[in-house]
Design an enzyme around this catalytic site. Structure first.
Site, short mmCIF file in Angstrom:
data_model
loop_
_atom_site.label_atom_id
_atom_site.label_comp_id
_atom_site.label_asym_id
_atom_site.label_seq_id
_atom_site.Cartn_x
_atom_site.Cartn_y
_atom_site.Cartn_z
N ARG A 10 0.92 -1.18 -0.12
CA ARG A 10 -0.12 -0.13 0.02
C ARG A 10 0.41 1.26 -0.14
O ARG A 10 0.70 2.08 0.87
CB ARG A 10 -1.24 0.05 1.05
CG ARG A 10 -1.45 -1.11 1.16
CD ARG A 10 -2.35 -1.28 0.26
NE ARG A 10 -3.54 -2.39 0.67
CZ ARG A 10 -3.92 -3.77 0.21
NH1 ARG A 10 -2.79 -4.37 -0.44
NH2 ARG A 10 -4.62 -4.51 0.05
N SER A 68 -10.76 -0.11 3.53
CA SER A 68 -10.08 -0.99 4.90
C SER A 68 -9.22 0.83 5.02
O SER A 68 -8.56 1.02 4.57
CB SER A 68 -8.76 -1.27 4.42
OG SER A 68 -9.52 -2.38 3.93
N GLU A 84 -4.26 3.08 6.30
CA GLU A 84 -4.69 3.83 4.01
C GLU A 84 -4.57 4.32 4.57
O GLU A 84 -4.61 5.12 3.32
CB GLU A 84 -4.54 2.19 4.62
CG GLU A 84 -4.82 2.36 2.83
CD GLU A 84 -5.39 0.40 2.38
OE1 GLU A 84 -4.91 -0.30 2.73
OE2 GLU A 84 -5.89 0.75 1.53
P1 FAD Z 1 -8.65 8.93 -4.90
O1 FAD Z 1 -9.68 9.09 -3.24
O2 FAD Z 1 -9.23 9.87 -4.83
O3 FAD Z 1 -7.04 9.58 -3.84
C1 FAD Z 1 -5.87 8.29 -3.25
C2 FAD Z 1 -5.10 9.86 -3.19
O4 FAD Z 1 -4.85 9.65 -4.48
C3 FAD Z 1 -5.38 10.92 -3.30
O5 FAD Z 1 -3.99 11.33 -2.10
C4 FAD Z 1 -5.37 11.91 -4.52
O6 FAD Z 1 -4.72 12.81 -3.97
C5 FAD Z 1 -4.46 10.77 -5.32
N1 FAD Z 1 -4.71 10.88 -6.35
C6 FAD Z 1 -6.22 10.37 -7.19
N2 FAD Z 1 -5.39 10.61 -8.57
C7 FAD Z 1 -4.55 11.13 -8.87
C8 FAD Z 1 -3.56 11.16 -10.16
N3 FAD Z 1 -4.38 10.74 -11.22
N4 FAD Z 1 -2.32 12.09 -9.97
C9 FAD Z 1 -1.66 11.95 -8.25
N5 FAD Z 1 -2.42 12.00 -6.91
C10 FAD Z 1 -3.94 11.72 -7.37
N6 FAD Z 1 -8.06 -0.49 -2.00
C11 FAD Z 1 -7.41 -1.58 -2.07
O7 FAD Z 1 -6.01 -1.01 -2.49
N7 FAD Z 1 -7.59 -2.84 -2.40
C12 FAD Z 1 -8.92 -3.17 -2.11
O8 FAD Z 1 -9.29 -4.15 -2.28
C13 FAD Z 1 -9.38 -1.90 -2.21
N8 FAD Z 1 -11.20 -1.92 -2.07
C14 FAD Z 1 -11.81 -1.26 -1.21
C15 FAD Z 1 -13.10 -1.73 -1.00
C16 FAD Z 1 -14.16 -0.35 -0.73
C17 FAD Z 1 -15.59 -0.68 -0.58
C18 FAD Z 1 -13.16 1.29 -0.99
C19 FAD Z 1 -14.47 2.44 -0.67
C20 FAD Z 1 -11.81 1.32 -1.35
C21 FAD Z 1 -10.34 0.47 -1.50
N9 FAD Z 1 -10.32 1.27 -1.52
C22 FAD Z 1 -9.39 -0.89 -1.81
C23 FAD Z 1 -9.37 1.74 -1.69
C24 FAD Z 1 -9.61 2.59 -2.89
O9 FAD Z 1 -10.57 1.83 -3.33
C25 FAD Z 1 -8.64 2.48 -3.82
O10 FAD Z 1 -7.22 2.82 -3.09
C26 FAD Z 1 -8.17 3.48 -5.35
O11 FAD Z 1 -6.76 3.41 -5.80
C27 FAD Z 1 -8.64 4.76 -4.92
O12 FAD Z 1 -9.14 5.25 -5.83
P2 FAD Z 1 -9.62 6.94 -6.40
O13 FAD Z 1 -9.59 6.75 -7.81
O14 FAD Z 1 -10.98 6.40 -6.12
O15 FAD Z 1 -8.44 7.77 -5.42
P1 NAP Z 2 -10.14 -11.13 4.43
O1 NAP Z 2 -9.65 -12.47 3.22
O2 NAP Z 2 -10.95 -11.69 5.46
O3 NAP Z 2 -8.21 -11.47 5.69
C1 NAP Z 2 -7.74 -10.71 6.53
C2 NAP Z 2 -5.96 -10.00 6.03
O4 NAP Z 2 -5.59 -11.12 6.06
C3 NAP Z 2 -6.50 -9.59 4.67
O5 NAP Z 2 -6.34 -7.90 4.53
C4 NAP Z 2 -5.01 -10.13 4.19
O6 NAP Z 2 -3.66 -9.38 4.29
C5 NAP Z 2 -4.53 -11.14 5.06
N1 NAP Z 2 -4.83 -12.15 4.15
C6 NAP Z 2 -6.25 -13.31 4.03
N2 NAP Z 2 -5.28 -14.39 3.50
C7 NAP Z 2 -4.63 -14.00 3.50
C8 NAP Z 2 -3.14 -14.81 1.97
N3 NAP Z 2 -3.58 -15.88 1.74
N4 NAP Z 2 -2.40 -14.85 2.44
C9 NAP Z 2 -1.89 -13.36 1.90
N5 NAP Z 2 -2.13 -12.45 3.30
C10 NAP Z 2 -3.91 -12.91 3.83
O7 NAP Z 2 -9.65 -9.66 4.41
P2 NAP Z 2 -10.47 -8.48 3.39
O8 NAP Z 2 -10.81 -7.97 4.58
O9 NAP Z 2 -11.91 -9.64 3.50
O10 NAP Z 2 -10.05 -8.29 2.56
C11 NAP Z 2 -10.14 -9.14 1.16
C12 NAP Z 2 -9.10 -8.93 0.15
O11 NAP Z 2 -8.80 -7.56 0.22
C13 NAP Z 2 -7.46 -8.57 1.43
O12 NAP Z 2 -6.44 -8.62 -0.02
C14 NAP Z 2 -7.22 -6.66 1.46
O13 NAP Z 2 -6.11 -6.31 1.47
C15 NAP Z 2 -8.35 -6.05 0.23
N6 NAP Z 2 -9.30 -5.61 0.38
C16 NAP Z 2 -8.09 -4.46 0.55
C17 NAP Z 2 -9.42 -2.73 1.10
C18 NAP Z 2 -8.76 -1.31 1.06
O14 NAP Z 2 -9.54 -0.59 0.91
N7 NAP Z 2 -7.50 -1.69 1.07
C19 NAP Z 2 -10.43 -3.23 0.70
C20 NAP Z 2 -11.06 -4.40 1.26
C21 NAP Z 2 -10.48 -5.53 0.73
P3 NAP Z 2 -3.73 -8.17 2.21
O15 NAP Z 2 -4.69 -7.00 3.05
O16 NAP Z 2 -2.58 -7.77 2.66
O17 NAP Z 2 -3.90 -8.97 1.65
#
Ligand code: FAD
Ligand code: NAP
Length: 334
Positions: free
Chosen positions: A160, A234, A330
């Site tokens: 991340r 998250s 995050e």
């Molecule tokens: P924004 O929220 O608009 O911006 C995020 C940051 O990036 C800000 O600091 C902004 O200034 C910067 N930014 C955005 N676009 C640009 C650009 N073009 N140039 C320069 N800076 C920029 N994230 C994960 O990693 N994994 C997941 O599984 C995941 N699941 C999610 C599930 C849900 C239900 C939600 C609501 C969010 C989830 N996220 C997840 C978080 C998020 O969706 C991601 O991080 C996504 O990439 C953010 O994109 P955005 O366009 O909405 O960014």
């Molecule tokens: P989950 O499956 O309930 O698992 C909880 C956490 O344990 C995860 O966040 C994951 O870390 C870790 N994990 C589980 N199984 C793993 C494996 N086999 N190997 C390594 N790490 C493992 O998680 P969840 O909340 O439902 O999310 C599922 C996936 O979607 C995850 O990868 C999570 O990161 C991603 N997600 C991200 C966001 C976001 O906003 N960033 C939101 C929703 C879901 P990791 O997060 O490092 O994978």
């Protein structure tokens, strides 16, 4: 350019704050026109607003990236490079790849937001991160107005993390991102729940389309849809701690789940730590902790960003008291 624009519809938490100025751009020329204003006042580039928490009005210029387009830059016998406009919705891009049989990002289905934000925190899910398929990106430097190309090695991708969240924060606008996708895809089902879901679907030899469908089904079953319940996914990162700290915790909490990073460190699921502290499903005023995933903070309607931030502080304190593990946010706080 508009003055005093409400940002409520531009962040998935649905926080009702205002920006002093607001503008959109759909190509590099219209972005270049905004650079003088971006240099003269605080600025924020947004995509889908799904990784942001506004805790106050934004006293400056918010610019929304709407650069669209998906085009093939090159291909060889095993892979294709697609160049994607930063304003393209991420999930639509994943669906484009799945429909064309281009493999590598199917595990990242249904992540909200835009392609331009995907390198910012090296988005990841279900055992895959974009650094695995990312090739290069083109970004406009705000100070000079020049376009720079960053290759994978230049981006310092981590869990991340990227250089754009750290050393280059606020210095570049990401305009185009290129991915190398496989024409001979091998699915990645190493993340346990994917196999369980595929089994439920009656699939034994999955295609990338079936993996994508499994991921979509899992996500829909446990993550709140921001259109229904405000959230930014998250809220905290999963903490990485030393093996010795983990062993000490494990003797006190034998059920503590952990995922090894290397010989000396392990990743703990922050959601589990938060749940153990009794926060899962709790509501405090208009905000709270999601009932199915404690890692997700939610806006039940009308919450302020400050209230959500205060809730996150209480959670961080509580988790530290109980486990001596510091949680890091995050979500980007403004
Ligand atoms: P924004 O929220 O608009 O911006 C995020 C940051 O990036 C800000 O600091 C902004 O200034 C910067 N930014 C955005 N676009 C640009 C650009 N073009 N140039 C320069 N800076 C920029 N994230 C994960 O990693 N994994 C997941 O599984 C995941 N699941 C999610 C599930 C849900 C239900 C939600 C609501 C969010 C989830 N996220 C997840 C978080 C998020 O969706 C991601 O991080 C996504 O990439 C953010 O994109 P955005 O366009 O909405 O960014
Ligand atoms: P989950 O499956 O309930 O698992 C909880 C956490 O344990 C995860 O966040 C994951 O870390 C870790 N994990 C589980 N199984 C793993 C494996 N086999 N190997 C390594 N790490 C493992 O998680 P969840 O909340 O439902 O999310 C599922 C996936 O979607 C995850 O990868 C999570 O990161 C991603 N997600 C991200 C966001 C976001 O906003 N960033 C939101 C929703 C879901 P990791 O997060 O490092 O994978």
């Amino acid at each position: 350019m508009e003055a005093y624009q409400s940002l409520k519809n531009y962040n998935t938490f649905g926080i009702d704050v205002k920006a002093t100025r607001f503008a959109t751009f759909s190509d590099v020329v219209s972005l270049s026109d905004l650079l003088p204003d971006m240099r003269s006042m605080p600025h924020l580039v947004i995509g889908g607003g799904s990784n942001l928490l506004f805790t106050q009005d934004f006293d400056g210029l918010v610019v929304k990236n709407e650069i669209m387009g998906i085009s093939e830059a090159s291909r060889d016998s095993s892979s294709v490079i697609l160049e994607v406009g930063a304003g393209e919705p991420w999930h639509a891009f994943v669906m484009h790849c799945v429909a064309h049989g281009f493999g590598g990002i199917e595990n990242l289905s249904l992540i909200p937001g835009c392609v331009g934000a995907s390198p910012m925190q090296n988005i990841g899910a279900y055992g895959v991160e974009i650094k695995d398929t990312f090739d290069y990106l083109d970004a406009l430097e705000i100070a000079t107005g020049t376009m720079h190309r960053f290759y994978n090695k230049d981006c310092a991708f981590g869990y991340r993390e990227s250089v754009f969240k750290r050393g280059y924060k606020n210095q570049f606008v990401l305009c185009k991102v290129a991915f190398r996708l496989s024409l001979k895809p091998e699915v990645n089902t190493s993340y346990g729940v994917i196999n369980q879901e595929l089994e439920r679907m009656g699939v034994s030899n999955p295609t990338i389309k079936e993996v994508s469908q499994a991921v979509i089904r899992i996500r829909q079953s446990k993550l709140p849809d921001p259109k229904v319940l405000g959230n930014a996914g998250s809220f905290f990162k999963n903490p990485v701690i030393s093996m010795s700290h983990y062993q000490a915790l494990q003797s006190e909490f034998p059920d503590l789940p952990a995922y090894p990073i290397d010989e000396s460190s392990v990743k703990l699921p922050a959601g589990w730590l938060i749940e153990q502290c009794g926060w899962k499903g709790k509501t405090i005023g208009a905000c709270g902790v999601h009932s199915l995933q404690a890692l997700v903070l939610v806006n039940h309607g009308g919450a302020t960003g400050k209230e959500i931030y205060t809730l996150s502080e209480a959670i961080i304190e509580n988790v530290f008291e109980r486990f001596q593990v510091p949680l890091e946010r995050e979500v980007n706080i403004y």
